[in-house]
Write a protein that holds these residues in place. Structure first.
Motif, PDB file in Angstrom:
ATOM      1  N   ASP A  56       0.861  -1.210  -0.157  1.00  0.00           N
ATOM      2  CA  ASP A  56      -0.059   0.163  -0.009  1.00  0.00           C
ATOM      3  C   ASP A  56       0.941   1.376  -0.087  1.00  0.00           C
ATOM      4  OD1 ASP A  56      -2.147  -1.678   0.134  1.00  0.00           O
ATOM      5  OD2 ASP A  56      -2.518  -1.522   2.171  1.00  0.00           O
ATOM      6  N   LEU A  57       1.971   1.199   1.023  1.00  0.00           N
ATOM      7  CA  LEU A  57       2.596   2.344   0.920  1.00  0.00           C
ATOM      8  C   LEU A  57       3.492   2.720  -0.470  1.00  0.00           C
ATOM      9  CD1 LEU A  57       4.352   1.963   4.384  1.00  0.00           C
ATOM     10  CD2 LEU A  57       2.563   3.930   3.553  1.00  0.00           C
ATOM     11  N   GLU A  58       3.946   1.616  -1.169  1.00  0.00           N
ATOM     12  CA  GLU A  58       4.607   1.541  -2.475  1.00  0.00           C
ATOM     13  C   GLU A  58       3.821   2.109  -3.451  1.00  0.00           C
ATOM     14  OE1 GLU A  58       6.327  -2.195  -2.792  1.00  0.00           O
ATOM     15  OE2 GLU A  58       8.055  -1.728  -1.764  1.00  0.00           O
ATOM     16  N   GLU A  59       2.355   2.130  -3.307  1.00  0.00           N
ATOM     17  CA  GLU A  59       1.721   2.391  -4.473  1.00  0.00           C
ATOM     18  C   GLU A  59       1.324   3.922  -4.075  1.00  0.00           C
ATOM     19  OE1 GLU A  59      -2.005   0.130  -3.990  1.00  0.00           O
ATOM     20  OE2 GLU A  59      -1.399  -1.574  -5.249  1.00  0.00           O
ATOM     21  N   VAL A  60       1.225   4.389  -2.974  1.00  0.00           N
ATOM     22  CA  VAL A  60       1.447   5.580  -2.685  1.00  0.00           C
ATOM     23  C   VAL A  60       2.623   6.526  -3.011  1.00  0.00           C
ATOM     24  CG1 VAL A  60       1.037   7.486  -0.815  1.00  0.00           C
ATOM     25  CG2 VAL A  60      -0.224   5.486  -0.565  1.00  0.00           C
ATOM     26  N   TRP A  61       3.715   6.009  -2.657  1.00  0.00           N
ATOM     27  CA  TRP A  61       5.116   6.530  -3.170  1.00  0.00           C
ATOM     28  C   TRP A  61       5.035   6.631  -4.571  1.00  0.00           C
ATOM     29  CZ3 TRP A  61       9.134   7.618   0.816  1.00  0.00           C
ATOM     30  CH2 TRP A  61      10.168   8.173   0.062  1.00  0.00           C
ATOM     31  N   GLU A  62       4.663   5.717  -5.327  1.00  0.00           N
ATOM     32  CA  GLU A  62       4.870   5.852  -6.817  1.00  0.00           C
ATOM     33  C   GLU A  62       3.650   6.645  -7.476  1.00  0.00           C
ATOM     34  OE1 GLU A  62       5.640   4.657 -10.750  1.00  0.00           O
ATOM     35  OE2 GLU A  62       6.657   4.051  -8.661  1.00  0.00           O
ATOM     36  N   GLU A  63       2.520   6.812  -6.469  1.00  0.00           N
ATOM     37  CA  GLU A  63       1.691   8.056  -7.109  1.00  0.00           C
ATOM     38  C   GLU A  63       2.307   9.514  -6.648  1.00  0.00           C
ATOM     39  OE1 GLU A  63      -2.321   9.863  -5.331  1.00  0.00           O
ATOM     40  OE2 GLU A  63      -2.062   7.844  -5.112  1.00  0.00           O
ATOM     41  N   LEU A  64       3.069   9.566  -5.644  1.00  0.00           N
ATOM     42  CA  LEU A  64       3.704  10.840  -5.451  1.00  0.00           C
ATOM     43  C   LEU A  64       4.879  11.216  -6.387  1.00  0.00           C
ATOM     44  CD1 LEU A  64       3.872  11.044  -1.632  1.00  0.00           C
ATOM     45  CD2 LEU A  64       2.354  12.166  -3.026  1.00  0.00           C
ATOM     46  N   ARG A  65       5.595  10.192  -6.744  1.00  0.00           N
ATOM     47  CA  ARG A  65       6.659   9.912  -7.770  1.00  0.00           C
ATOM     48  C   ARG A  65       6.054  10.500  -9.156  1.00  0.00           C
ATOM     49  NH1 ARG A  65       8.735   7.982 -12.016  1.00  0.00           N
ATOM     50  NH2 ARG A  65       7.007   6.450 -12.203  1.00  0.00           N
ATOM     51  N   GLU A  66       4.966   9.972  -9.545  1.00  0.00           N
ATOM     52  CA  GLU A  66       4.394  10.506 -10.778  1.00  0.00           C
ATOM     53  C   GLU A  66       3.707  11.807 -10.704  1.00  0.00           C
ATOM     54  OE1 GLU A  66       1.247   7.607 -11.573  1.00  0.00           O
ATOM     55  OE2 GLU A  66       2.921   5.918 -12.212  1.00  0.00           O
ATOM     56  N   ALA A  67       3.377  12.210  -9.541  1.00  0.00           N
ATOM     57  CA  ALA A  67       3.076  13.767  -9.194  1.00  0.00           C
ATOM     58  C   ALA A  67       4.250  14.637  -9.091  1.00  0.00           C
ATOM     59  CB  ALA A  67       2.023  13.925  -8.068  1.00  0.00           C
ATOM     60  N   GLY A  68       5.458  14.346  -9.305  1.00  0.00           N
ATOM     61  CA  GLY A  68       6.520  15.050  -9.095  1.00  0.00           C
ATOM     62  C   GLY A  68       6.828  15.460  -7.722  1.00  0.00           C
ATOM     63  N   LEU A  69       6.376  14.685  -6.633  1.00  0.00           N
ATOM     64  CA  LEU A  69       6.377  15.161  -5.136  1.00  0.00           C
ATOM     65  C   LEU A  69       7.262  14.328  -4.562  1.00  0.00           C
ATOM     66  CD1 LEU A  69       2.566  16.039  -4.589  1.00  0.00           C
ATOM     67  CD2 LEU A  69       4.326  17.458  -5.237  1.00  0.00           C
ATOM     68  N   ALA A  70       7.778  13.114  -5.033  1.00  0.00           N
ATOM     69  CA  ALA A  70       8.904  12.507  -4.261  1.00  0.00           C
ATOM     70  C   ALA A  70       9.700  11.799  -5.430  1.00  0.00           C
ATOM     71  CB  ALA A  70       8.113  11.072  -3.571  1.00  0.00           C
ATOM     72  N   HIS A  71      10.853  11.332  -4.741  1.00  0.00           N
ATOM     73  CA  HIS A  71      11.831  10.662  -5.621  1.00  0.00           C
ATOM     74  C   HIS A  71      11.650   9.224  -5.949  1.00  0.00           C
ATOM     75  CE1 HIS A  71      14.468  14.241  -5.807  1.00  0.00           C
ATOM     76  NE2 HIS A  71      14.138  14.465  -4.495  1.00  0.00           N
ATOM     77  N   PRO A  72      11.994   8.815  -6.864  1.00  0.00           N
ATOM     78  CA  PRO A  72      11.932   7.207  -7.300  1.00  0.00           C
ATOM     79  C   PRO A  72      12.779   6.491  -6.136  1.00  0.00           C
ATOM     80  CG  PRO A  72      13.028   8.189  -8.876  1.00  0.00           C
ATOM     81  CD  PRO A  72      12.630   9.294  -8.054  1.00  0.00           C
ATOM     82  N   VAL A  73      12.269   5.253  -5.674  1.00  0.00           N
ATOM     83  CA  VAL A  73      13.034   4.364  -4.645  1.00  0.00           C
ATOM     84  C   VAL A  73      12.694   2.977  -5.249  1.00  0.00           C
ATOM     85  CG1 VAL A  73      12.286   5.981  -2.533  1.00  0.00           C
ATOM     86  CG2 VAL A  73      10.730   4.144  -3.088  1.00  0.00           C
ATOM     87  N   PRO A  74      13.865   2.253  -4.935  1.00  0.00           N
ATOM     88  CA  PRO A  74      13.736   0.811  -5.257  1.00  0.00           C
ATOM     89  C   PRO A  74      12.638   0.096  -4.729  1.00  0.00           C
ATOM     90  CG  PRO A  74      15.765   1.358  -4.604  1.00  0.00           C
ATOM     91  CD  PRO A  74      14.876   2.381  -4.171  1.00  0.00           C
ATOM     92  N   LYS A  75      11.604  -0.682  -5.031  1.00  0.00           N
ATOM     93  CA  LYS A  75      10.658  -1.378  -4.892  1.00  0.00           C
ATOM     94  C   LYS A  75      11.132  -2.600  -4.180  1.00  0.00           C
ATOM     95  CE  LYS A  75       7.232   0.374  -8.192  1.00  0.00           C
ATOM     96  NZ  LYS A  75       8.045   0.919  -9.272  1.00  0.00           N
ATOM     97  N   SER A  76      10.345  -3.026  -3.296  1.00  0.00           N
ATOM     98  CA  SER A  76      10.650  -4.523  -2.851  1.00  0.00           C
ATOM     99  C   SER A  76      10.308  -5.644  -3.973  1.00  0.00           C
ATOM    100  CB  SER A  76      10.160  -4.793  -1.328  1.00  0.00           C
ATOM    101  OG  SER A  76       8.508  -4.682  -1.605  1.00  0.00           O
ATOM    102  N   PRO A  77      10.953  -6.691  -3.737  1.00  0.00           N
ATOM    103  CA  PRO A  77      10.550  -7.697  -4.828  1.00  0.00           C
ATOM    104  C   PRO A  77       9.112  -7.980  -4.822  1.00  0.00           C
ATOM    105  CG  PRO A  77      12.522  -8.357  -3.614  1.00  0.00           C
ATOM    106  CD  PRO A  77      11.947  -7.051  -2.941  1.00  0.00           C
TER     107      PRO A  77
END
Length: 575
Positions: free
Chosen positions: A416-437
């Motif tokens: 759930d957190l990774e989906e939110v982080w990806e959403e913020l990254r696409e919005a330009g509000l967060a840097h990309p981070v490695p996803k867990s496997p």
């Protein structure tokens, strides 16, 4: 992982003697996996070399094999892939082991190799040796050419324990278990406390109290050490009241009576269960902390932008004064003397025409000054309109961040957190981070809650903006869409089941879905919540809007409890 717990893993690993090392992968700099095949079964051995969390155990997880393996992994593959495990050695009371292999060189010459895992906190390392020369072929942390085992710590082996060695504790104000740690080699804090507890004292009893009867400690030290050497293991994971694993060990820990002990089949099963839960919890906490930081930084940046835009609006508000000055100068141009710096002119818009003091540029005439004020008025109006639109967008961004912040607090899994982080990254509000496997954060499959009503109708709940977007895009016209009225929250979709008829949607399924929409909203702590529902064909995405942002019409409102009922399977959805 103390030496006694490690001995349980070594005992289990010794049963794999003769296994063929089929594959090696290193998904992270501090994690290595060996795939051992024996009798048609492949077991994955995890060697964790984090300085704060060294570990060695078989694991049920499937590690990710990176496309570009590290150099250390490539060297291990060169020397060890295809080799046979011939044995495992652990010096008594030590936290390092040597896995012995028999392999062949590129010329077909038989080789004796050893993979040393030093599982000492703060000094972890993996070293590949050529035996018996002790020549270092590869190391995770390179050092000497010839291998030297780690220096033995202080203390004596449990088999040589003498009560007299504990006599110094008579003057020690600290707990007795700490004296055991410094005296008996191979015992960690858990076993040291267990010895004190089995001797008849509280696990944290002071050394001054325990030392006069050190012979009792000696007996239980011998008992626990004998259980380890004889392989009488009772692996278990100990859970706290919050349902999270707190400890694990290969021996029974009776002093943890306030925890729930869950027995495991093997030492590795206990270790794997504990470390998997621990690492997932640590990753979840780290990711949530990172999201909170990103949201806080983005919020502060937007607040500064909003203040600047509000200041622009305030400056643009005086543009009407420029227009008034221009009109007065145009009307009374004949009253303005050449070279004047200021002049009082009557304001004919107000009763009694009070005078207005108008600043002038002495180098310009009355009409030139008027044109200058009209231009400044026009610029101010453009600024007011543009700044108003920008401020509106900024405030919408702030509202969006608040909704995302609420979503982060409601997340219960790393995915759930990774989906939110990806959403913020696409919005330009967060840097990309490695996803867990295998997180599947951006896969096409719906990743929210899938539930079944008491009537058998499917209910889908989106717990973040990405999942809400999935629901809106996948909704069919005959499905029912629900959302808490006037507050941020989850989109809920009620799908007709096999019993759907002319009375669709049924009142009971509709109410259960509405309870979920209320529960997964900002009003979820309230006792009663108003929820809007409408057919999915009346729900439209906002063009160019954020994910999950919709407009809807033809809605109806129902008032429900924010505590969802139990569904099929006897489980109520977690927040």
């Amino acid at each position: 992982m103390d030496a006694s717990a490690l001995a349980g893993i070594v005992w289990e690993l010794g049963q794999q003697a003769g296994a063929r090392l089929e594959r090696i992968c290193q998904p992270s700099p501090s994690e290595l996996y060996l795939f051992l095949r024996k009798a048609g079964e492949v077991k994955r051995l995890c060697l964790g070399m984090r300085s704060d969390l060294p570990r060695l155990h078989f694991t049920a997880s499937r590690p990710e094999n990176p496309a570009h393996p590290p150099a250390f992994c490539m060297l291990l593959r060169k020397w060890l892939e295809g080799a046979r495990l011939t044995g495992v050695e652990q010096p008594p009371g030590e936290r390092w082991v040597c896995l012995r292999f028999r392999g062949r060189s590129s010329l077909g010459q038989e080789l004796a190799l050893g993979l040393v895992a030093e599982l000492i906190p703060g000094a972890t390392n993996l070293i590949l040796l050529r035996l018996p020369e002790q020549q270092v072929l590869a190391a995770l942390k390179p050092g000497a050419v010839l291998y030297q085992p780690p220096a033995l710590p202080g203390g004596v082996s449990p088999g040589r324990w003498l009560p007299e060695l504990f006599a110094d504790g008579r003057q020690d104000p600290g707990p007795a278990w700490q004296m055991l740690l410094s005296t008996v080699r191979g015992f960690g804090p858990l076993l040291a406390k267990e010895v004190v507890f089995r001797s008849g004292w509280d696990a944290d009893a002071p050394a001054q109290l325990v030392a006069p009867q050190a012979d009792r400690l000696a007996r239980f030290v011998h008992d626990l050490a004998g259980a380890v050497s004889a392989g009488r293991f009772q692996p278990a994971v100990y859970y706290g009241r919050e349902g999270k694993p707190r400890y694990w060990h290969v021996l029974e820990l009776t002093h943890l009576s306030d925890l729930v002990a869950v027995s495991m089949a093997t030492p590795s099963a206990a270790a794997d269960h504990f470390y998997t839960a621990y690492l997932q919890g640590a990753a979840f906490t780290s990711r949530r902390s990172g999201l909170r930081g990103a949201l806080s930084s983005a919020g502060k940046r937007l607040e500064r932008r909003a203040r600047a835009q509000e200041a622009d609006l305030q400056q643009a508000a005086v543009a009407g004064e420029f227009r008034l000055w221009g009109e007065l100068l145009t009307t009374f141009a004949d009253r303005v003397p050449v070279g004047a710096g200021r002049i009082d002119l009557p304001n004919y818009y107000l009763p009694d025409s009070p005078p207005v003091n108008v600043p002038l540029d002495p180098a310009l005439g009355a009409r030139a000054n008027a044109r200058r004020y009209f231009a400044r008025h026009a610029k101010g109006e453009r600024t007011r309109v543009a700044a108003g639109k920008e401020l509106e967008r900024t405030l919408a961004e702030l509202a969006y961040l608040q909704r995302v912040s609420d979503t982060v607090e409601d997340c219960r899994t790393l995915q759930d957190l990774e989906e939110v982080w990806e959403e913020l990254r696409e919005a330009g509000l967060a840097h990309p981070v490695p996803k867990s496997p295998r997180a599947g954060a951006r896969s096409g499959k719906f990743t929210g809650l899938e539930l079944v009503s008491s009537r058998g109708d499917a209910i889908l709940v989106g717990k973040n903006h990405h999942q809400n977007e999935q629901l809106v895009r996948a909704a069919r016209p005959d499905q029912v869409w629900l959302h808490a009225r006037g507050v941020p929250g989850a989109h809920v979709l009620l799908c007709p089941g096999a019993q759907a008829g002319k009375d669709w949607p049924p009142a009971d399924s509709l109410e259960e879905a509405a309870e979920l929409a209320a529960h997964f909203s900002r009003a979820g702590r309230s006792r009663w919540v108003e929820v809007d529902w409408t057919w999915a064909r009346h729900v439209r995405r906002v063009p160019q809007g954020r994910p999950g942002l919709v407009v809807y019409h033809h809605e109806q409102t129902i008032r429900v409890s924010a505590s969802p009922r139990l569904f099929a399977g006897g489980n109520s959805p977690p927040r």
